[in-house]
Write a protein that holds these residues in place. Structure first.
Motif, PDB file in Angstrom:
ATOM      1  N   LYS A   1      16.014  38.373   1.896  1.00 21.82           N
ATOM      2  CA  LYS A   1      15.484  38.842   0.615  1.00 21.82           C
ATOM      3  C   LYS A   1      14.114  38.231   0.352  1.00 21.82           C
ATOM      4  CE  LYS A   1      20.038  39.421  -1.416  1.00 21.82           C
ATOM      5  NZ  LYS A   1      20.963  38.968  -2.468  1.00 21.82           N
ATOM      6  N   ALA A   2      13.266  38.983  -0.351  1.00 20.98           N
ATOM      7  CA  ALA A   2      11.921  38.512  -0.673  1.00 20.98           C
ATOM      8  C   ALA A   2      11.914  37.642  -1.929  1.00 20.98           C
ATOM      9  CB  ALA A   2      10.973  39.690  -0.855  1.00 20.98           C
ATOM     10  N   GLY A   3      12.925  37.805  -2.769  1.00 18.07           N
ATOM     11  CA  GLY A   3      12.983  37.031  -4.004  1.00 18.07           C
ATOM     12  C   GLY A   3      12.395  37.796  -5.167  1.00 18.07           C
ATOM     13  N   PRO A   4      12.316  37.235  -6.307  1.00 20.68           N
ATOM     14  CA  PRO A   4      12.607  35.828  -6.552  1.00 20.68           C
ATOM     15  C   PRO A   4      14.096  35.570  -6.742  1.00 20.68           C
ATOM     16  CG  PRO A   4      11.911  36.830  -8.603  1.00 20.68           C
ATOM     17  CD  PRO A   4      11.802  37.897  -7.533  1.00 20.68           C
TER      18      PRO A   4
ATOM     19  N   VAL B   1      11.914  31.294  -7.201  1.00 20.36           N
ATOM     20  CA  VAL B   1      11.379  31.024  -5.863  1.00 20.36           C
ATOM     21  C   VAL B   1      11.310  32.321  -5.077  1.00 20.36           C
ATOM     22  CG1 VAL B   1      11.745  29.738  -3.720  1.00 20.36           C
ATOM     23  CG2 VAL B   1      12.364  28.700  -5.904  1.00 20.36           C
ATOM     24  N   TRP B   2      10.195  32.507  -4.351  1.00 21.59           N
ATOM     25  CA  TRP B   2       9.986  33.672  -3.504  1.00 21.59           C
ATOM     26  C   TRP B   2       9.943  33.247  -2.045  1.00 21.59           C
ATOM     27  CZ3 TRP B   2       8.040  33.075  -8.287  1.00 21.59           C
ATOM     28  CH2 TRP B   2       8.104  34.141  -9.168  1.00 21.59           C
ATOM     29  N   LEU B   3      10.239  34.185  -1.158  1.00 19.81           N
ATOM     30  CA  LEU B   3      10.263  33.919   0.274  1.00 19.81           C
ATOM     31  C   LEU B   3       8.886  33.505   0.806  1.00 19.81           C
ATOM     32  CD1 LEU B   3      11.854  33.929   2.927  1.00 19.81           C
ATOM     33  CD2 LEU B   3      11.309  36.352   3.150  1.00 19.81           C
ATOM     34  N   ASP B   4       7.811  34.021   0.202  1.00 19.87           N
ATOM     35  CA  ASP B   4       6.459  33.711   0.692  1.00 19.87           C
ATOM     36  C   ASP B   4       5.981  32.311   0.298  1.00 19.87           C
ATOM     37  OD1 ASP B   4       5.811  33.974  -1.998  1.00 19.87           O
ATOM     38  OD2 ASP B   4       4.586  35.774  -1.730  1.00 19.87           O
ATOM     39  N   GLY B   5       6.861  31.523  -0.335  1.00 20.84           N
ATOM     40  CA  GLY B   5       6.509  30.148  -0.659  1.00 20.84           C
ATOM     41  C   GLY B   5       6.110  29.919  -2.104  1.00 20.84           C
ATOM     42  N   ARG B   6       5.941  30.989  -2.861  1.00 18.23           N
ATOM     43  CA  ARG B   6       5.594  30.809  -4.272  1.00 18.23           C
ATOM     44  C   ARG B   6       6.796  30.300  -5.040  1.00 18.23           C
ATOM     45  NH1 ARG B   6       4.458  36.121  -6.560  1.00 18.23           N
ATOM     46  NH2 ARG B   6       5.703  36.869  -4.813  1.00 18.23           N
ATOM     47  N   SER B   7       6.521  29.574  -6.095  1.00 19.20           N
ATOM     48  CA  SER B   7       7.581  29.134  -7.001  1.00 19.20           C
ATOM     49  C   SER B   7       6.988  28.992  -8.392  1.00 19.20           C
ATOM     50  CB  SER B   7       8.184  27.812  -6.537  1.00 19.20           C
ATOM     51  OG  SER B   7       7.199  26.798  -6.475  1.00 19.20           O
TER      52      SER B   7
ATOM     53  N   GLU C   1      14.454  24.421   0.503  1.00 22.31           N
ATOM     54  CA  GLU C   1      15.815  24.844   0.797  1.00 22.31           C
ATOM     55  C   GLU C   1      16.114  26.194   0.135  1.00 22.31           C
ATOM     56  OE1 GLU C   1      20.436  23.470   0.147  1.00 22.31           O
ATOM     57  OE2 GLU C   1      18.853  22.003  -0.224  1.00 22.31           O
ATOM     58  N   ALA C   2      15.612  26.395  -1.078  1.00 22.12           N
ATOM     59  CA  ALA C   2      15.797  27.678  -1.765  1.00 22.12           C
ATOM     60  C   ALA C   2      15.091  28.798  -1.005  1.00 22.12           C
ATOM     61  CB  ALA C   2      15.274  27.587  -3.193  1.00 22.12           C
ATOM     62  N   THR C   3      13.886  28.519  -0.514  1.00 19.88           N
ATOM     63  CA  THR C   3      13.142  29.506   0.276  1.00 19.88           C
ATOM     64  C   THR C   3      13.907  29.842   1.555  1.00 19.88           C
ATOM     65  OG1 THR C   3      11.041  28.695  -0.602  1.00 19.88           O
ATOM     66  CG2 THR C   3      10.942  29.974   1.428  1.00 19.88           C
TER      67      THR C   3
END
Length: 50
Positions: free
Chosen positions: A20-23, A35-41, A10-12
């Motif tokens: 935004k790309a994040g984090p 959390v980043w848009l590419d799925g990293r956390s 949900e955060a992604t």
């Protein structure tokens, strides 16, 4: 301000909607996460400063 989300997914999705790309620093199930848009956390240790 730290947003609360039900899941990391949900955060992604929130980042996706904002374009935004994040984090983004957020709280999921009582824990702080970056959390980043590419799925990293990454879990963020509680240090008392938010």
């Amino acid at each position: 301000m730290i947003n609360d989300f039900a899941s990391l997914d949900e955060a992604t999705h929130h980042l996706y909607l904002e374009g935004k790309a994040g984090p983004i620093r957020c709280r999921v199930d009582g824990s702080l996460w970056d959390v980043w848009l590419d799925g990293r956390s990454a879990w963020v240790a509680e240090c008392g400063a938010e």
